[in-house]
Write a protein that holds these residues in place. Structure first.
Motif, PDB file in Angstrom:
ATOM      1  N   ALA A   7       0.871  -1.184   0.000  1.00  0.00           N
ATOM      2  CA  ALA A   7       0.000   0.000   0.000  1.00  0.00           C
ATOM      3  C   ALA A   7       0.905   1.230   0.000  1.00  0.00           C
ATOM      4  N   PHE A   8       0.303   2.381  -0.298  1.00  0.00           N
ATOM      5  CA  PHE A   8       1.063   3.635  -0.312  1.00  0.00           C
ATOM      6  C   PHE A   8       1.529   4.002   1.099  1.00  0.00           C
ATOM      7  N   GLU A   9       2.787   4.437   1.171  1.00  0.00           N
ATOM      8  CA  GLU A   9       3.281   4.999   2.432  1.00  0.00           C
ATOM      9  C   GLU A   9       2.586   6.350   2.681  1.00  0.00           C
ATOM     10  N   LEU A  18      -9.552   5.428  -1.395  1.00  0.00           N
ATOM     11  CA  LEU A  18      -9.678   5.306  -2.849  1.00  0.00           C
ATOM     12  C   LEU A  18      -8.527   4.533  -3.477  1.00  0.00           C
ATOM     13  N   ALA A  19      -7.389   4.460  -2.800  1.00  0.00           N
ATOM     14  CA  ALA A  19      -6.275   3.689  -3.358  1.00  0.00           C
ATOM     15  C   ALA A  19      -6.697   2.214  -3.435  1.00  0.00           C
ATOM     16  N   ARG A  20      -6.149   1.521  -4.409  1.00  0.00           N
ATOM     17  CA  ARG A  20      -6.684   0.197  -4.718  1.00  0.00           C
ATOM     18  C   ARG A  20      -6.286  -0.888  -3.725  1.00  0.00           C
ATOM     19  N   ASP A  21      -5.409  -0.567  -2.784  1.00  0.00           N
ATOM     20  CA  ASP A  21      -5.176  -1.570  -1.733  1.00  0.00           C
ATOM     21  C   ASP A  21      -6.448  -1.775  -0.917  1.00  0.00           C
ATOM     22  N   THR A  22      -7.322  -0.759  -0.880  1.00  0.00           N
ATOM     23  CA  THR A  22      -8.543  -0.885  -0.072  1.00  0.00           C
ATOM     24  C   THR A  22      -9.427  -2.026  -0.577  1.00  0.00           C
ATOM     25  N   ARG A  23      -9.490  -2.206  -1.913  1.00  0.00           N
ATOM     26  CA  ARG A  23     -10.321  -3.315  -2.436  1.00  0.00           C
ATOM     27  C   ARG A  23      -9.756  -4.660  -1.989  1.00  0.00           C
ATOM     28  N   VAL A  24      -8.430  -4.733  -1.995  1.00  0.00           N
ATOM     29  CA  VAL A  24      -7.800  -6.001  -1.615  1.00  0.00           C
ATOM     30  C   VAL A  24      -7.984  -6.241  -0.109  1.00  0.00           C
ATOM     31  N   ALA A  44      10.074   4.140  -4.242  1.00  0.00           N
ATOM     32  CA  ALA A  44      10.321   2.683  -4.176  1.00  0.00           C
ATOM     33  C   ALA A  44       9.443   1.910  -5.166  1.00  0.00           C
ATOM     34  N   LEU A  45       8.289   2.484  -5.530  1.00  0.00           N
ATOM     35  CA  LEU A  45       7.408   1.808  -6.510  1.00  0.00           C
ATOM     36  C   LEU A  45       8.128   1.565  -7.833  1.00  0.00           C
ATOM     37  N   LYS A  46       9.056   2.449  -8.151  1.00  0.00           N
ATOM     38  CA  LYS A  46       9.723   2.365  -9.454  1.00  0.00           C
ATOM     39  C   LYS A  46      11.097   1.691  -9.357  1.00  0.00           C
ATOM     40  N   GLU A  47      11.410   1.148  -8.184  1.00  0.00           N
ATOM     41  CA  GLU A  47      12.705   0.479  -8.009  1.00  0.00           C
ATOM     42  C   GLU A  47      12.584  -1.014  -8.312  1.00  0.00           C
ATOM     43  N   PHE A  56       4.554  -2.575 -13.632  1.00  0.00           N
ATOM     44  CA  PHE A  56       4.079  -1.223 -13.923  1.00  0.00           C
ATOM     45  C   PHE A  56       4.353  -0.256 -12.764  1.00  0.00           C
ATOM     46  N   GLY A  57       4.965  -0.768 -11.696  1.00  0.00           N
ATOM     47  CA  GLY A  57       5.362   0.097 -10.597  1.00  0.00           C
ATOM     48  C   GLY A  57       4.202   0.687  -9.832  1.00  0.00           C
ATOM     49  N   LYS A  58       3.206  -0.146  -9.521  1.00  0.00           N
ATOM     50  CA  LYS A  58       2.018   0.354  -8.823  1.00  0.00           C
ATOM     51  C   LYS A  58       1.683  -0.534  -7.628  1.00  0.00           C
ATOM     52  N   ILE A  59       0.863   0.004  -6.735  1.00  0.00           N
ATOM     53  CA  ILE A  59       0.255  -0.821  -5.696  1.00  0.00           C
ATOM     54  C   ILE A  59      -1.169  -1.098  -6.144  1.00  0.00           C
ATOM     55  N   PRO A  60      -1.844  -2.139  -5.677  1.00  0.00           N
ATOM     56  CA  PRO A  60      -1.380  -3.110  -4.694  1.00  0.00           C
ATOM     57  C   PRO A  60      -0.681  -4.293  -5.352  1.00  0.00           C
ATOM     58  N   THR A  61       0.183  -4.955  -4.551  1.00  0.00           N
ATOM     59  CA  THR A  61       0.681  -6.279  -4.937  1.00  0.00           C
ATOM     60  C   THR A  61       0.264  -7.242  -3.830  1.00  0.00           C
ATOM     61  N   PHE A  70      -0.144  -9.029  -9.120  1.00  0.00           N
ATOM     62  CA  PHE A  70      -0.461  -7.609  -9.184  1.00  0.00           C
ATOM     63  C   PHE A  70      -1.806  -7.512  -9.890  1.00  0.00           C
ATOM     64  N   GLU A  71      -2.337  -6.301 -10.004  1.00  0.00           N
ATOM     65  CA  GLU A  71      -3.685  -6.003 -10.516  1.00  0.00           C
ATOM     66  C   GLU A  71      -4.729  -6.377  -9.449  1.00  0.00           C
ATOM     67  N   SER A  72      -5.397  -5.348  -8.954  1.00  0.00           N
ATOM     68  CA  SER A  72      -6.371  -5.571  -7.876  1.00  0.00           C
ATOM     69  C   SER A  72      -7.448  -6.576  -8.292  1.00  0.00           C
ATOM     70  N   GLY A  73      -7.852  -6.539  -9.572  1.00  0.00           N
ATOM     71  CA  GLY A  73      -8.884  -7.481 -10.016  1.00  0.00           C
ATOM     72  C   GLY A  73      -8.409  -8.921  -9.924  1.00  0.00           C
TER      73      GLY A  73
HETATM   74  N1  GSH Z   1      -5.118  -1.600 -12.709  1.00  0.00           N
HETATM   75  C1  GSH Z   1      -4.301  -1.525 -11.530  1.00  0.00           C
HETATM   76  C2  GSH Z   1      -4.081  -0.067 -11.208  1.00  0.00           C
HETATM   77  C3  GSH Z   1      -3.112   0.108 -10.071  1.00  0.00           C
HETATM   78  C4  GSH Z   1      -2.888   1.587  -9.777  1.00  0.00           C
HETATM   79  O1  GSH Z   1      -3.131   2.474 -10.613  1.00  0.00           O
HETATM   80  N2  GSH Z   1      -2.428   1.860  -8.568  1.00  0.00           N
HETATM   81  C5  GSH Z   1      -2.181   3.236  -8.158  1.00  0.00           C
HETATM   82  C6  GSH Z   1      -2.726   3.447  -6.757  1.00  0.00           C
HETATM   83  S1  GSH Z   1      -4.478   3.176  -6.666  1.00  0.00           S
HETATM   84  C7  GSH Z   1      -0.682   3.492  -8.089  1.00  0.00           C
HETATM   85  O2  GSH Z   1       0.072   2.660  -7.647  1.00  0.00           O
HETATM   86  N3  GSH Z   1      -0.251   4.685  -8.519  1.00  0.00           N
HETATM   87  C8  GSH Z   1       1.114   5.095  -8.384  1.00  0.00           C
HETATM   88  C9  GSH Z   1       1.805   5.267  -9.687  1.00  0.00           C
HETATM   89  O3  GSH Z   1       1.213   4.973 -10.741  1.00  0.00           O
HETATM   90  O4  GSH Z   1       2.954   5.696  -9.641  1.00  0.00           O
HETATM   91  C10 GSH Z   1      -4.975  -2.279 -10.365  1.00  0.00           C
HETATM   92  O5  GSH Z   1      -6.217  -2.360 -10.375  1.00  0.00           O
HETATM   93  O6  GSH Z   1      -4.282  -2.788  -9.485  1.00  0.00           O
END
Ligand code: GSH
Length: 217
Positions: A7-9, A18-24, A44-47, A56-61, A70-73
């Motif tokens: 999740a986001f720090e 609203l961040a997608r870790d909430t769905r998980v 750190a997301l991009k490391e 893709f350097g995103k949360i959640p994992t 990865f991918e909340s779905g």
């Molecule tokens: N389709 C992806 C989207 C993930 C996504 O966009 N995560 C956002 C947070 S809700 C994120 O990490 N953004 C930071 C960034 O793109 O640098 C999913 O559902 O997991």
């Protein structure tokens, strides 16, 4: 087996959920699985360490033993298949619940995300004011269709499922825009889902990161 999600720090929404870790988190609460949270900074997301989990350097994992997702779905679908509580046992009802997950992510979420882009990334463009009503109308088209389907039912297809979880989390992003308020039946649908104890626990856990600085799972 320990489950760890990221999740986001520091979240741009300051704990509105609203961040997608909430769905998980919500899905994990619905199926009653304990989990740990690793908080990740934007840098750190991009490391490399995070990019091995999500290219893709995103949360959640999601990590569980040797499995990294990865991918909340995909994560919520995995949880629904692995534990009871998110997908109905009947094969056809299950397939329909999965269809609603896809509908939330690929049919309803894109125009809603477009509104965020229009406001946050394009708000200063000379054409922004002209484009905004078009973006909102595309959302209204989807909401009209969704509310027609929902009718006076509590959930999208019989009992609460991962399809509702995903749809509600997608719709929550609309609250500040006032668009959800134009559809009292959809606002009530969202409120019904938010009243679920599993959602309440998930919401409180993600909020604690921003109010108490604690990575709760
Ligand atoms: N389709 C992806 C989207 C993930 C996504 O966009 N995560 C956002 C947070 S809700 C994120 O990490 N953004 C930071 C960034 O793109 O640098 C999913 O559902 O997991």
């Amino acid at each position: 087996m320990t489950i760890t999600i990221t999740a986001f720090e520091q979240s741009p929404d300051r704990g509105q959920g609203l961040a997608r870790d909430t769905r998980v988190r919500w899905a994990l609460e619905e199926v009653g699985q304990p989990y740990q949270v690793r908080l990740v900074s934007f840098a750190a997301l991009k490391e490399p360490a995070h990019l091995t989990l999500n290219p893709f350097g995103k949360i959640p994992t999601y990590e569980e033993g040797d499995l990294a997702l990865f991918e909340s779905g995909a994560i919520v679908l995995h949880l629904g298949e692995r534990y009871p509580g998110l997908l109905p046992p009947d094969a056809y009802a299950r397939a329909r619940a999965v269809a609603w997950m896809f509908a939330a992510l690929s049919t309803v979420e894109p125009p809603i995300l477009d509104l965020s882009t229009a406001r946050m990334a394009e708000g200063d463009k000379p054409w922004a004011a002209e484009r905004l009503p078009l973006v909102k109308d595309r959302i209204r088209t989807r909401l009209d269709q969704l509310v027609r389907h929902l009718g006076d039912a509590d959930w999208l297809d019989g009992t609460f499922s991962a399809g509702d979880l995903m749809m509600v989390h997608v719709l929550q992003r609309l609250k500040p825009s006032g668009l959800l308020g134009e559809y009292p039946a959809l606002a009530a649908y969202v409120a019904r889902a938010e009243a679920r104890p599993a959602f309440q626990r998930a919401f409180a856990a993600q909020l604690a990161v921003f109010t108490d600085g604690v990575a709760k799972g």
